[in-house]
Design a protein around this motif. Structure first.
Motif, PDB file in Angstrom:
ATOM      1  N   ARG A  50       1.552   9.571  -2.387  1.00 34.65           N
ATOM      2  CA  ARG A  50       0.591   8.905  -1.505  1.00 34.65           C
ATOM      3  C   ARG A  50       0.786   7.394  -1.494  1.00 34.65           C
ATOM      4  O   ARG A  50       0.319   6.706  -0.590  1.00 34.65           O
ATOM      5  CB  ARG A  50      -0.847   9.233  -1.932  1.00 34.65           C
ATOM      6  CG  ARG A  50      -1.167  10.731  -1.949  1.00 34.65           C
ATOM      7  CD  ARG A  50      -0.778  11.413  -0.651  1.00 34.65           C
ATOM      8  NE  ARG A  50      -1.560  10.888   0.472  1.00 34.65           N
ATOM      9  CZ  ARG A  50      -1.219  11.030   1.735  1.00 34.65           C
ATOM     10  NH1 ARG A  50      -0.086  11.639   2.048  1.00 34.65           N
ATOM     11  NH2 ARG A  50      -1.989  10.539   2.692  1.00 34.65           N
ATOM     12  N   LEU A  51       1.416   6.856  -2.554  1.00 37.50           N
ATOM     13  CA  LEU A  51       1.661   5.410  -2.644  1.00 37.50           C
ATOM     14  C   LEU A  51       0.360   4.636  -2.443  1.00 37.50           C
ATOM     15  O   LEU A  51      -0.665   5.025  -2.984  1.00 37.50           O
ATOM     16  CB  LEU A  51       2.770   5.018  -1.666  1.00 37.50           C
ATOM     17  CG  LEU A  51       4.137   5.636  -2.037  1.00 37.50           C
ATOM     18  CD1 LEU A  51       5.126   5.484  -0.900  1.00 37.50           C
ATOM     19  CD2 LEU A  51       4.680   4.992  -3.315  1.00 37.50           C
ATOM     20  N   ILE A  52       0.394   3.574  -1.687  1.00 38.19           N
ATOM     21  CA  ILE A  52      -0.790   2.719  -1.616  1.00 38.19           C
ATOM     22  C   ILE A  52      -1.970   3.407  -0.948  1.00 38.19           C
ATOM     23  O   ILE A  52      -3.121   3.002  -1.098  1.00 38.19           O
ATOM     24  CB  ILE A  52      -0.437   1.383  -0.904  1.00 38.19           C
ATOM     25  CG1 ILE A  52      -1.482   0.316  -1.260  1.00 38.19           C
ATOM     26  CG2 ILE A  52      -0.308   1.598   0.609  1.00 38.19           C
ATOM     27  CD1 ILE A  52      -1.076  -1.072  -0.846  1.00 38.19           C
ATOM     28  N   ARG A  53      -1.706   4.497  -0.218  1.00 39.42           N
ATOM     29  CA  ARG A  53      -2.820   5.255   0.376  1.00 39.42           C
ATOM     30  C   ARG A  53      -3.758   5.805  -0.679  1.00 39.42           C
ATOM     31  O   ARG A  53      -4.931   6.090  -0.405  1.00 39.42           O
ATOM     32  CB  ARG A  53      -2.254   6.392   1.230  1.00 39.42           C
ATOM     33  CG  ARG A  53      -1.495   5.930   2.471  1.00 39.42           C
ATOM     34  CD  ARG A  53      -0.820   7.073   3.192  1.00 39.42           C
ATOM     35  NE  ARG A  53       0.269   7.660   2.393  1.00 39.42           N
ATOM     36  CZ  ARG A  53       1.090   8.605   2.841  1.00 39.42           C
ATOM     37  NH1 ARG A  53       0.943   9.084   4.076  1.00 39.42           N
ATOM     38  NH2 ARG A  53       2.058   9.079   2.072  1.00 39.42           N
ATOM     39  N   GLY A  54      -3.248   5.975  -1.918  1.00 36.06           N
ATOM     40  CA  GLY A  54      -4.073   6.516  -2.991  1.00 36.06           C
ATOM     41  C   GLY A  54      -5.312   5.698  -3.276  1.00 36.06           C
ATOM     42  O   GLY A  54      -6.345   6.239  -3.682  1.00 36.06           O
ATOM     43  N   TRP A  55      -5.232   4.381  -3.049  1.00 37.39           N
ATOM     44  CA  TRP A  55      -6.411   3.545  -3.291  1.00 37.39           C
ATOM     45  C   TRP A  55      -7.561   3.961  -2.383  1.00 37.39           C
ATOM     46  O   TRP A  55      -8.703   4.116  -2.845  1.00 37.39           O
ATOM     47  CB  TRP A  55      -6.076   2.064  -3.075  1.00 37.39           C
ATOM     48  CG  TRP A  55      -5.236   1.480  -4.162  1.00 37.39           C
ATOM     49  CD1 TRP A  55      -3.953   1.049  -4.079  1.00 37.39           C
ATOM     50  CD2 TRP A  55      -5.636   1.264  -5.524  1.00 37.39           C
ATOM     51  NE1 TRP A  55      -3.519   0.582  -5.301  1.00 37.39           N
ATOM     52  CE2 TRP A  55      -4.528   0.692  -6.207  1.00 37.39           C
ATOM     53  CE3 TRP A  55      -6.816   1.491  -6.235  1.00 37.39           C
ATOM     54  CZ2 TRP A  55      -4.572   0.359  -7.565  1.00 37.39           C
ATOM     55  CZ3 TRP A  55      -6.861   1.169  -7.598  1.00 37.39           C
ATOM     56  CH2 TRP A  55      -5.752   0.602  -8.238  1.00 37.39           C
ATOM     57  N   ASP A  56      -7.293   4.140  -1.113  1.00 36.51           N
ATOM     58  CA  ASP A  56      -8.350   4.526  -0.182  1.00 36.51           C
ATOM     59  C   ASP A  56      -8.789   5.972  -0.396  1.00 36.51           C
ATOM     60  O   ASP A  56      -9.965   6.309  -0.188  1.00 36.51           O
ATOM     61  CB  ASP A  56      -7.867   4.361   1.265  1.00 36.51           C
ATOM     62  CG  ASP A  56      -7.727   2.901   1.671  1.00 36.51           C
ATOM     63  OD1 ASP A  56      -8.483   2.070   1.149  1.00 36.51           O
ATOM     64  OD2 ASP A  56      -6.837   2.595   2.482  1.00 36.51           O
ATOM     65  N   GLU A  57      -7.857   6.822  -0.797  1.00 37.33           N
ATOM     66  CA  GLU A  57      -8.151   8.254  -0.879  1.00 37.33           C
ATOM     67  C   GLU A  57      -8.880   8.656  -2.162  1.00 37.33           C
ATOM     68  O   GLU A  57      -9.626   9.630  -2.155  1.00 37.33           O
ATOM     69  CB  GLU A  57      -6.836   9.048  -0.757  1.00 37.33           C
ATOM     70  CG  GLU A  57      -6.185   8.896   0.611  1.00 37.33           C
ATOM     71  CD  GLU A  57      -4.763   9.422   0.651  1.00 37.33           C
ATOM     72  OE1 GLU A  57      -4.170   9.439   1.752  1.00 37.33           O
ATOM     73  OE2 GLU A  57      -4.232   9.814  -0.404  1.00 37.33           O
ATOM     74  N   THR A 116      -8.464  -5.025 -10.848  1.00 41.90           N
ATOM     75  CA  THR A 116      -7.972  -3.721 -10.415  1.00 41.90           C
ATOM     76  C   THR A 116      -8.188  -2.666 -11.497  1.00 41.90           C
ATOM     77  O   THR A 116      -7.845  -2.898 -12.662  1.00 41.90           O
ATOM     78  CB  THR A 116      -6.480  -3.822 -10.075  1.00 41.90           C
ATOM     79  OG1 THR A 116      -6.307  -4.869  -9.108  1.00 41.90           O
ATOM     80  CG2 THR A 116      -5.946  -2.520  -9.513  1.00 41.90           C
ATOM     81  N   TRP A 174       0.836   8.601  -7.086  1.00 42.64           N
ATOM     82  CA  TRP A 174       1.529   7.324  -6.993  1.00 42.64           C
ATOM     83  C   TRP A 174       2.793   7.451  -6.138  1.00 42.64           C
ATOM     84  O   TRP A 174       2.998   6.703  -5.179  1.00 42.64           O
ATOM     85  CB  TRP A 174       1.853   6.854  -8.404  1.00 42.64           C
ATOM     86  CG  TRP A 174       2.543   5.532  -8.522  1.00 42.64           C
ATOM     87  CD1 TRP A 174       2.793   4.622  -7.537  1.00 42.64           C
ATOM     88  CD2 TRP A 174       3.090   4.980  -9.724  1.00 42.64           C
ATOM     89  NE1 TRP A 174       3.456   3.534  -8.047  1.00 42.64           N
ATOM     90  CE2 TRP A 174       3.651   3.719  -9.395  1.00 42.64           C
ATOM     91  CE3 TRP A 174       3.150   5.420 -11.040  1.00 42.64           C
ATOM     92  CZ2 TRP A 174       4.267   2.922 -10.348  1.00 42.64           C
ATOM     93  CZ3 TRP A 174       3.760   4.613 -11.987  1.00 42.64           C
ATOM     94  CH2 TRP A 174       4.311   3.380 -11.638  1.00 42.64           C
ATOM     95  N   TRP A 193      -8.453   6.392  -5.716  1.00 40.85           N
ATOM     96  CA  TRP A 193      -8.422   5.529  -6.886  1.00 40.85           C
ATOM     97  C   TRP A 193      -9.541   4.501  -6.924  1.00 40.85           C
ATOM     98  O   TRP A 193     -10.067   4.193  -8.002  1.00 40.85           O
ATOM     99  CB  TRP A 193      -7.068   4.822  -6.978  1.00 40.85           C
ATOM    100  CG  TRP A 193      -5.899   5.759  -6.932  1.00 40.85           C
ATOM    101  CD1 TRP A 193      -5.890   7.095  -7.214  1.00 40.85           C
ATOM    102  CD2 TRP A 193      -4.558   5.428  -6.552  1.00 40.85           C
ATOM    103  NE1 TRP A 193      -4.638   7.627  -7.051  1.00 40.85           N
ATOM    104  CE2 TRP A 193      -3.790   6.621  -6.636  1.00 40.85           C
ATOM    105  CE3 TRP A 193      -3.926   4.245  -6.160  1.00 40.85           C
ATOM    106  CZ2 TRP A 193      -2.424   6.654  -6.347  1.00 40.85           C
ATOM    107  CZ3 TRP A 193      -2.575   4.277  -5.860  1.00 40.85           C
ATOM    108  CH2 TRP A 193      -1.833   5.474  -5.966  1.00 40.85           C
ATOM    109  N   PHE A 244     -11.996  -6.058   0.403  1.00 41.08           N
ATOM    110  CA  PHE A 244     -10.792  -6.191   1.215  1.00 41.08           C
ATOM    111  C   PHE A 244     -10.962  -7.151   2.396  1.00 41.08           C
ATOM    112  O   PHE A 244     -10.052  -7.313   3.198  1.00 41.08           O
ATOM    113  CB  PHE A 244     -10.333  -4.816   1.696  1.00 41.08           C
ATOM    114  CG  PHE A 244      -9.760  -3.993   0.571  1.00 41.08           C
ATOM    115  CD1 PHE A 244      -8.429  -4.104   0.230  1.00 41.08           C
ATOM    116  CD2 PHE A 244     -10.568  -3.147  -0.162  1.00 41.08           C
ATOM    117  CE1 PHE A 244      -7.897  -3.372  -0.813  1.00 41.08           C
ATOM    118  CE2 PHE A 244     -10.053  -2.397  -1.220  1.00 41.08           C
ATOM    119  CZ  PHE A 244      -8.709  -2.514  -1.550  1.00 41.08           C
TER     120      PHE A 244
END
Length: 415
Positions: free
Chosen positions: A69-76, A295, A66, A78, A276
């Protein structure tokens, strides 16, 4: 009498120590927070203890995932977690091949989705009944009552014995040409009765209907075998034997034969074909992922993953064997200590008919439960007069059970 009682107590205590010494799963207890204290936790079937690694996993997620990686975590990672952990749950616990289990929502919402999807899949206007039982968990009963009102359907109630559960013969009698869906719990939340999942599923199919199982009180404590039994739909929570933590997300199982063209009723952006795109109109994505709505709840899945790793390592047959030994010892303590004080067993004695908790009844147990909590002995109370003793195979010891049952005896009103 005092000498006899002391001798009996010493024998039962030695038995607990011996059972712990011989327990092949004993080392797993050390993985859980709080097991090195004198607290006796007999409520793992309501809320499981947290794993020690969960604190590290959550901390790492906050800082590296969190926070890093912040919002990148969703693509990577989560966005894939609901199905990845669902597949692990299916493999380790449910007896389900990949692509049929998803982590999502609460048990109540998941059951609503599954029941509505099952009704839509029936496509026979003559099938206007939902079968359920009078002693099922309240959410299950309330949901079906609401759905029946929405859809103009009839409820056919099986009158379940609160000290036992729904039998195969009762299902055969209730299910017929008008039945659309049958909803039952695999393990009864009150009595711990273990239903005949394969036999009942087959009987429902023989009647031309679809079967929905609530696995809340069995998932993580016994082998289930959803694929082998040909189960249509199943749901369950993850904060009991799966240790996902308070409010951790539930799971949905949909047999692969139903997935093509199946429609669930809560259309949310996560279940859309291209989430998306943010475009107009809703077209469900294919497969089990179409059962997502909103989510995903990442924290609960992170906590759950630790327990699934332990279950895969230990194996569900070993957990079921430990569960049976724990409940057998609980019955032994009941017979020696509680029955002479007027306590009644509200759980089947036959091992093949019980899950991983037992229930004992006495008119004083509401007050006794409150006093037990003050003494760091924690079962739970189920109205009108039951103490439910939940035994989690990975985290409960025989000595812990002995200590808790002894405290119940000491607080029983003297005749």
């Amino acid at each position: 009498m005092t000498a006899v009682r002391e001798a009996q107590d010493a024998l039962l205590q030695r038995r607990a120590l011996r059972l712990d010494a011989e327990d092949p799963l004993a080392q797993y207890r050390d993985h859980f927070i709080g097991t090195d204290t004198e607290l006796s936790y007999l409520d793992g079937n309501s809320l499981g203890r947290p794993l020690k690694r969960t604190a590290d996993d959550i901390t790492a997620f906050i800082h590296a995932g969190w926070g890093g990686r912040l919002i990148r975590g969703w693509d990577e990672e989560w966005l894939d977690m609901p199905q990845a952990i669902g597949d692990q749950l299916g493999r380790a616990v449910l007896g389900a091949a990949a692509g049929q289990t998803i982590i999502a929502d609460s048990t109540t919402v998941v059951l609503y989705k599954l029941i509505r999807a099952a009704l839509a899949a029936v496509r026979d206007p003559a099938r206007t009944e939902i079968v359920l039982d009078t002693d099922n968990f309240p959410t299950d009963r309330y949901l079906v009552e609401g759905i029946a009102r929405e859809e103009g359907l009839t409820l056919r109630w099986i009158d379940a014995d609160p000290a036992a559960g729904v039998t195969l013969d009762q299902v055969r009698e209730a299910a017929g040409p008008a039945t659309a869906v049958v909803l039952l719990s695999h393990v009864a939340y009150r009595s711990g009765f273990l239903a005949d999942l394969p036999g009942i599923t087959a009987a429902v199919h023989d009647a031309g209907a679809l079967m929905v199982w609530d696995l809340c009180h069995s998932a993580g404590s016994m082998e289930i075998g959803l694929d082998a039994a040909g189960v249509d739909f199943a749901a369950g929570c993850t904060y009991k034997y799966l240790n996902g933590g308070p409010g951790s997300p539930a799971f949905a199982y949909v047999n692969a034969r139903h997935l093509p063209g199946l429609a669930q009723p809560i259309w949310g952006w996560m279940g859309r074909k291209d989430a998306f795109e943010m475009g107009p109109g809703y077209e469900a994505t294919s497969g089990i992922r179409g059962f997502l709505s909103g989510t995903p709840a990442i924290f609960g899945m992170i906590a759950m993953r630790g327990t699934l790793d332990l279950i895969e390592e230990a194996g569900m047959p070993a957990l079921r064997e430990k569960s049976l030994r724990l409940t057998a010892y609980a019955l032994e303590l009941h017979d020696a200590w509680l029955a002479p004080g007027g306590v009644k067993l509200a759980t089947p004695r036959a091992p093949e008919l019980r899950g991983s908790h037992i229930t004992v009844d006495h008119p004083s147990f509401r007050e006794v439960t409150a006093a037990l909590w003050e003494k760091d002995v924690i079962p739970d109370f189920r109205a009108p007069a039951g103490i439910r003793i939940g035994l989690s195979p990975l985290s409960t010891s025989f000595t812990e059970l002995h200590r808790g049952m002894a405290a119940i005896r000491e607080l029983l009103p003297r005749a």
